[in-house]
Write a protein that holds these residues in place. Sequence first.
Motif, short mmCIF file in Angstrom:
data_model
loop_
_atom_site.label_atom_id
_atom_site.label_comp_id
_atom_site.label_asym_id
_atom_site.label_seq_id
_atom_site.Cartn_x
_atom_site.Cartn_y
_atom_site.Cartn_z
N LEU A 127 10.86 -9.77 22.89
CA LEU A 127 11.03 -10.87 22.16
C LEU A 127 11.66 -10.79 21.04
CD1 LEU A 127 6.85 -10.40 22.62
CD2 LEU A 127 8.45 -11.62 24.43
N ASP A 128 10.83 -12.35 20.27
CA ASP A 128 11.36 -12.63 19.67
C ASP A 128 10.80 -11.34 17.77
OD1 ASP A 128 12.84 -12.98 16.78
OD2 ASP A 128 11.29 -15.94 16.55
N ASN A 129 11.15 -11.44 17.44
CA ASN A 129 10.68 -10.63 16.41
C ASN A 129 10.97 -9.96 15.21
OD1 ASN A 129 12.53 -8.71 16.72
ND2 ASN A 129 12.20 -6.65 17.45
N SER A 130 11.98 -11.56 14.49
CA SER A 130 12.56 -11.01 13.68
C SER A 130 11.30 -11.19 12.19
CB SER A 130 13.50 -12.72 13.13
OG SER A 130 12.36 -13.94 13.76
N LEU A 131 10.76 -12.33 12.60
CA LEU A 131 9.09 -12.40 11.39
C LEU A 131 9.03 -11.14 10.87
CD1 LEU A 131 8.04 -13.91 9.35
CD2 LEU A 131 5.96 -14.29 10.98
N LEU A 132 8.85 -9.97 11.47
CA LEU A 132 8.13 -8.98 12.21
C LEU A 132 9.65 -7.87 11.22
CD1 LEU A 132 6.58 -8.50 15.54
CD2 LEU A 132 5.17 -8.58 12.82
N ASN A 133 10.71 -8.06 11.37
CA ASN A 133 11.44 -7.18 10.57
C ASN A 133 11.64 -7.66 9.38
OD1 ASN A 133 12.56 -5.31 12.61
ND2 ASN A 133 13.69 -7.65 13.33
N LEU A 134 10.65 -8.61 8.94
CA LEU A 134 11.28 -9.26 6.80
C LEU A 134 10.01 -8.99 6.94
CD1 LEU A 134 12.22 -13.05 7.82
CD2 LEU A 134 13.56 -11.23 7.02
N GLN A 135 9.03 -8.75 7.54
CA GLN A 135 7.54 -8.10 6.73
C GLN A 135 8.05 -7.22 6.37
OE1 GLN A 135 4.40 -9.16 9.28
NE2 GLN A 135 4.46 -11.13 9.18
N LEU A 136 8.22 -5.80 7.37
CA LEU A 136 9.09 -4.33 7.39
C LEU A 136 9.81 -4.35 5.89
CD1 LEU A 136 8.79 -1.65 8.63
CD2 LEU A 136 10.50 -1.92 9.89
N GLN A 137 10.76 -5.09 6.00
CA GLN A 137 12.45 -5.04 4.32
C GLN A 137 11.05 -5.22 3.74
OE1 GLN A 137 14.99 -7.24 5.02
NE2 GLN A 137 15.49 -6.85 7.49
N SER A 170 2.38 -10.94 21.49
CA SER A 170 2.61 -12.28 21.35
C SER A 170 3.61 -12.66 20.94
CB SER A 170 1.61 -13.39 21.23
OG SER A 170 0.27 -13.26 21.18
N GLY A 171 4.45 -13.32 21.23
CA GLY A 171 5.95 -13.85 20.62
C GLY A 171 6.81 -15.05 21.43
N GLU A 193 4.98 -0.25 15.18
CA GLU A 193 4.73 0.18 15.81
C GLU A 193 4.74 -1.90 16.43
OE1 GLU A 193 2.26 1.27 19.09
OE2 GLU A 193 3.91 2.00 17.98
N GLN A 194 4.76 -2.57 15.79
CA GLN A 194 4.08 -4.39 16.43
C GLN A 194 5.60 -4.66 16.63
OE1 GLN A 194 2.22 -5.76 12.62
NE2 GLN A 194 0.61 -5.66 13.89
N ILE A 195 6.72 -4.34 16.25
CA ILE A 195 8.18 -4.10 17.02
C ILE A 195 7.90 -3.55 17.84
CG2 ILE A 195 10.44 -4.49 15.89
CD1 ILE A 195 9.47 -4.84 12.80
N SER A 196 7.73 -2.59 18.41
CA SER A 196 8.48 -1.72 18.96
C SER A 196 7.77 -2.52 20.37
CB SER A 196 7.74 -0.75 18.84
OG SER A 196 6.28 -0.19 19.13
N LYS A 197 6.60 -3.28 20.60
CA LYS A 197 5.90 -3.49 21.31
C LYS A 197 6.43 -4.99 21.13
CE LYS A 197 1.08 -1.31 20.76
NZ LYS A 197 -0.54 -1.23 20.69
N PHE A 248 5.81 -18.24 25.47
CA PHE A 248 5.75 -17.55 24.77
C PHE A 248 4.86 -16.82 25.07
CE2 PHE A 248 1.58 -16.93 22.36
CZ PHE A 248 2.78 -16.82 20.85
N ALA A 249 4.74 -16.06 25.07
CA ALA A 249 4.44 -14.57 25.37
C ALA A 249 3.31 -14.29 24.86
CB ALA A 249 5.52 -13.42 26.10
N ALA A 250 2.02 -13.77 26.04
CA ALA A 250 0.72 -13.31 24.95
C ALA A 250 0.40 -12.03 25.67
CB ALA A 250 -0.13 -14.21 25.18
N PRO A 251 -0.32 -11.81 24.99
CA PRO A 251 -0.94 -10.01 25.88
C PRO A 251 -1.46 -10.67 27.58
CG PRO A 251 -1.43 -9.65 23.61
CD PRO A 251 -1.03 -11.10 23.65
N GLY A 252 -1.83 -10.11 28.41
CA GLY A 252 -2.42 -10.61 29.69
C GLY A 252 -1.80 -12.26 30.40
N ILE A 253 -0.65 -12.73 29.56
CA ILE A 253 0.25 -13.60 31.08
C ILE A 253 1.01 -12.42 31.14
CG2 ILE A 253 1.69 -14.89 30.79
CD1 ILE A 253 0.02 -16.07 28.28
N PRO A 254 1.18 -12.61 32.69
CA PRO A 254 2.77 -11.97 33.63
C PRO A 254 4.12 -12.42 33.61
CG PRO A 254 0.68 -12.03 34.63
CD PRO A 254 0.51 -13.57 33.40
#
Length: 352
Positions: A101-111, A78-79, A160-164, A185-191
């Motif tokens: 998709l936006d992954n800025s928050l995930l990148n901060l968590q990875l840092q 989702s994102g 893995e989440q960032i790659s997705k 906003f994208a989410a699993p299952g939404i084309p």
Amino acid sequence: MNWRKIAAIVAGVALIALVVFKLKNNKEIAVNKVYQYESEKPIRIDADKLQYGYINGDLGFTGTFEPYKESKISAEQSGKINRILVDVGTAVKKGQTLVQLDNSLLNLQLQSIMVQIEGVEKDVNRYTVLSQADAIQGVQLEKAELGLKSAQVQKATLTEQISKTTVKAPFDGIITAKLNEEGAFAAPGIPLLQITDISQLKFTINVSENDLKHFNPKQSYAITSDAFPDVSLEGKELMVGSKANMGSSFPIQFLVRNTPDLRIKSGMFGKAILNLEQNKKGILIPGTAIIGSSSQPQVYLVKDGKAMLQNITISERIGNKALVSSGLNEGDVLVTSGFINLFDGANVSIKK
């Protein structure tokens, strides 16, 4: 008698007479308008004179081209959609990035987890030295090592989440639909997009049960396109339906390689050309001329100006025609159309 009563009686009689006249007149008009069928009047028909001929093995079965692969692409994560890098009509390769998709928050968590790993690794190194010198208990080293493994698992999960958040093409193809826009906003299952591969096509025809015997598994057949009849294609049989459809016919599907310039499009019509590799001599009649039941087919022949029912035996059906083995002779006149109101013994006239 009072003159008023006499006048009323006269008026009533006149009204009744008027109604009777009107009803009689309406009946005559209705009778004149209704079609009066005359059984002796000749019925207009179309007819052909039968003759023996050689039946070649070339048969055409109409079908439709479909994409070999087609898929609606959605995100696994989702994102917010930051970028859509393709548009309708774009040719893409397998693995090509389509949506970001936006992954800025995930990148901060990875840092954050990388900093944590760095600190835990230092603890493990320090505790290892102290443990070897018996300066600390071994359990402290074990806890540090477990903490490091846990942090590494979190790192792998975030990676893995960032790659997705990067949506890539699952196969080579062409973008045929754009189903979302940047900022949504994208989410699993939404084309998000639809990708279609027409480098190979599926070509499907429907044949009668009598024509099934002409097709062999894994054999190749000539396929033509109605839009480009000069283009020669080859179709390899993929599947024969094991169940009849609503029209009591069976689907047969072929795999066809498209032209290099992808000239054949999904949804186009074409024909599968079947060569029986044999010539037969006999009387071939159109299937539309046959009446009666499948167990006892019949046709109308014209004899002495009358339509006469004739039982026939069909040895084989070839496309929309039938090969007759008995019941007809060369020179017979076969009724081919004009069956409305036609009956055995009816007077007929052949259209010129």
